[in-house]
Design a protein around this motif. Structure first.
Motif: not given
Length: 131
Positions: A14-31
């Motif tokens: 629900p927290n948009r900031f946390e969502l962005v940070m989590s998605a960014a971390q997962r994106t780095r992991d995928i990369s």
């Protein structure tokens, strides 16, 4: 990014900031080469990470923990053997620096003597020219 994907993710995080940070971390992991848990479907890494969050194909608590570990700047604790080795290397480096400084001082002394001799020779030549 598709609005549907973001709206689906907001339900999970629900927290948009946390969502962005989590998605960014997962994106780095995928990369970095992490295995995908959903089909890519010609999507870029950020969209894939949001789709994974929305579909809950990745563990969100583990993703948050990965984000925390990735953000930490504290050095891991060293054991006694590593500390002893580091101290030994530092002592060797200090000895080498002292030896280098001594060598440079000797070279500086000889250079200053050479310069003084050159000045004395120049003075003698000028005196001889005046005669």
């Amino acid at each position: 990014m598709a609005r549907v994907t973001v709206e689906d993710c907001i339900v999970k995080i629900p927290n948009r900031f946390e969502l962005v940070m989590s998605a960014a971390q997962r994106t780095r992991d995928i990369s970095a080469g992490a295995e995908l848990t959903v089909e890519r479907d010609n999507d870029k890494n950020p969209v894939v990470s949001l789709r994974e969050i929305a579909d809950e194909t990745i563990a969100i608590p583990e993703l948050k923990e990965s984000l925390i570990r990735g953000s930490q700047r504290m050095a891991p604790a060293r054991d006694e053997a590593e500390e002893a080795e580091t101290e030994e290397v530092a002592a060797d480096a200090e000895e080498n620096a002292d030896a280098l400084a001594d060598a440079l001082n000797v070279q500086d002394d000889s250079a200053s003597l050479d310069a003084a001799g050159a000045l004395a020779f120049q003075d003698e030549v000028e005196i001889d020219d005046e005669d």
